[in-house]
Scaffold this motif. Structure first.
Motif, PDB file in Angstrom:
ATOM      1  N   ILE A  27     145.419  23.361 -31.944  1.00  0.00           N
ATOM      2  CA  ILE A  27     146.877  23.209 -32.068  1.00  0.00           C
ATOM      3  C   ILE A  27     147.556  23.683 -30.784  1.00  0.00           C
ATOM      4  O   ILE A  27     148.458  23.022 -30.250  1.00  0.00           O
ATOM      5  N   GLY A  28     147.105  24.862 -30.263  1.00  0.00           N
ATOM      6  CA  GLY A  28     147.688  25.396 -29.026  1.00  0.00           C
ATOM      7  C   GLY A  28     147.482  24.458 -27.860  1.00  0.00           C
ATOM      8  O   GLY A  28     148.376  24.247 -27.032  1.00  0.00           O
ATOM      9  N   GLU A  29     146.293  23.870 -27.784  1.00  0.00           N
ATOM     10  CA  GLU A  29     146.010  22.931 -26.706  1.00  0.00           C
ATOM     11  C   GLU A  29     146.882  21.699 -26.810  1.00  0.00           C
ATOM     12  O   GLU A  29     147.383  21.185 -25.796  1.00  0.00           O
ATOM     13  N   GLY A  30     147.114  21.227 -28.003  1.00  0.00           N
ATOM     14  CA  GLY A  30     147.935  20.046 -28.175  1.00  0.00           C
ATOM     15  C   GLY A  30     149.408  20.304 -27.914  1.00  0.00           C
ATOM     16  O   GLY A  30     150.126  19.419 -27.438  1.00  0.00           O
ATOM     17  N   LEU A  31     149.889  21.510 -28.191  1.00  0.00           N
ATOM     18  CA  LEU A  31     151.309  21.839 -28.008  1.00  0.00           C
ATOM     19  C   LEU A  31     151.577  22.533 -26.675  1.00  0.00           C
ATOM     20  O   LEU A  31     152.736  22.779 -26.326  1.00  0.00           O
ATOM     21  N   GLY A  32     150.513  22.856 -25.921  1.00  0.00           N
ATOM     22  CA  GLY A  32     150.697  23.502 -24.628  1.00  0.00           C
ATOM     23  C   GLY A  32     151.050  24.964 -24.737  1.00  0.00           C
ATOM     24  O   GLY A  32     151.743  25.497 -23.855  1.00  0.00           O
ATOM     25  N   ILE A  33     150.586  25.643 -25.818  1.00  0.00           N
ATOM     26  CA  ILE A  33     150.834  27.070 -25.992  1.00  0.00           C
ATOM     27  C   ILE A  33     149.498  27.741 -26.285  1.00  0.00           C
ATOM     28  O   ILE A  33     148.486  27.089 -26.561  1.00  0.00           O
ATOM     29  N   SER A  34     149.498  29.082 -26.220  1.00  0.00           N
ATOM     30  CA  SER A  34     148.251  29.807 -26.437  1.00  0.00           C
ATOM     31  C   SER A  34     147.921  29.898 -27.923  1.00  0.00           C
ATOM     32  O   SER A  34     148.773  29.705 -28.797  1.00  0.00           O
TER      33      SER A  34
END
Length: 298
Positions: free
Chosen positions: A267-274
């Motif tokens: 999820i973080g990778e897809g949204l650009g967050i950690s």
């Protein structure tokens, strides 16, 4: 007891009064002119028929509402209670108390007495018996069934009960559907339909104890169980407006985590967050939803 012929004797005929048009107008008879029967219930059936014939003629000449009319009518009822009991025996296989059936049949007897016309030349028993039986059948149809079924099937149930008793005595066992159908000269499908309709005659409580089980066992426990999915539907219905009120990013994270079943890292990778940010956002969002879903302790 006085002989029936003596009871029928009328030593003082009731004189008729006439109008100006010479039309006979019956009036109330003198009580001394009416036959006195100390115990109508003790009269033999043959004598009761003879007395009833005479009293029905007398009743037709008396004015309704008078003491004489009431006396003759009540005597006729007591004389013919045996006819009601005879008709009630046809329904002895039912679960209803016989006293209740006789009481309902007596209502039919009263209706027959009130409607009978002696000048038609018909025997009273021939007229009264169908009326009594019809009143009893109406009682079973309208008041004793737990579930409403068509009248045809109600009557079929009674017919099947009588046929079953007769065949069981003859065969020394319970009859089959085919034997019932052959005895009644109907299709087997009609017999099955009547037997199935009989299940709607009585209804048992879900709290009814089952004798073969433990004392705390009830019919409800035997028939089914709680479906946890029903509670889930209620929860989802309650959550729907709470989720709709969330920010768009929080709704997206919920969808990715619990609908598409992605990991927090994905999820973080897809949204650009950690992953840590995803974890904090999920924790905060779930806390908001939990607070809105559960009742407040305050």
């Amino acid at each position: 007891m006085t002989a029936p012929r003596a009871l029928l004797t009328n030593p003082h005929p009731v004189p008729d009064t006439t109008t100006s048009s010479d039309t006979a107008v019956p009036r109330s008879a003198d009580p001394a002119e009416l036959p006195h029967i100390e115990d109508p219930g003790a009269v033999a059936p043959a004598d009761a028929r003879e007395l009833s014939r005479a009293l029905l003629v007398r009743l037709s000449l008396l004015e309704e509402g008078t003491a004489d009319y009431s006396y003759v009518r009540a005597t006729l009822i007591e004389l013919n209670v045996s006819l009601v009991r005879y008709a009630a025996r046809r329904f002895r296989s039912s679960s209803e108390p016989m006293d209740d059936i006789v009481q309902v049949g007596t209502i039919g007897l009263i209706k027959a007495i009130d409607r009978f016309e002696p000048d038609r030349g018909l025997e009273f028993t021939t007229f009264a018996l169908p009326t009594i039986i019809g009143e009893i059948k109406r009682y079973f149809r309208d008041t004793t069934w737990a579930v409403h079924v068509p009248r045809r099937l109600q009557e079929m149930r009674l017919t099947l009960a009588q046929a079953s008793d007769e065949l069981e005595q003859r065969l020394d066992r319970a009859p089959t559907v085919a034997e019932l159908a052959a005895h009644l000269e109907v299709d087997e499908e009609e017999v099955i339909e009547g037997l199935t309709a009989g299940n709607g005659y009585t209804a048992g409580s879900l709290d009814m104890k089952l004798a073969a089980d433990t004392p705390d066992s009830t019919l409800a426990r035997r028939l089914g169980f709680e479906d946890a999915r029903i509670g889930r539907v209620e929860d989802l219905h309650t959550l729907k407006p709470l989720i709709a009120a969330l920010p768009e990013r929080d709704r997206t994270i919920l969808s990715l985590r619990f609908v598409e079943e992605l990991t927090q890292a994905q999820i973080g990778e897809g949204l650009g967050i950690s992953q840590m940010q995803v974890s904090r956002l999920l924790t905060r969002t779930l806390a908001v939803l939990r607070a809105g879903l559960l009742p407040s302790d305050r």
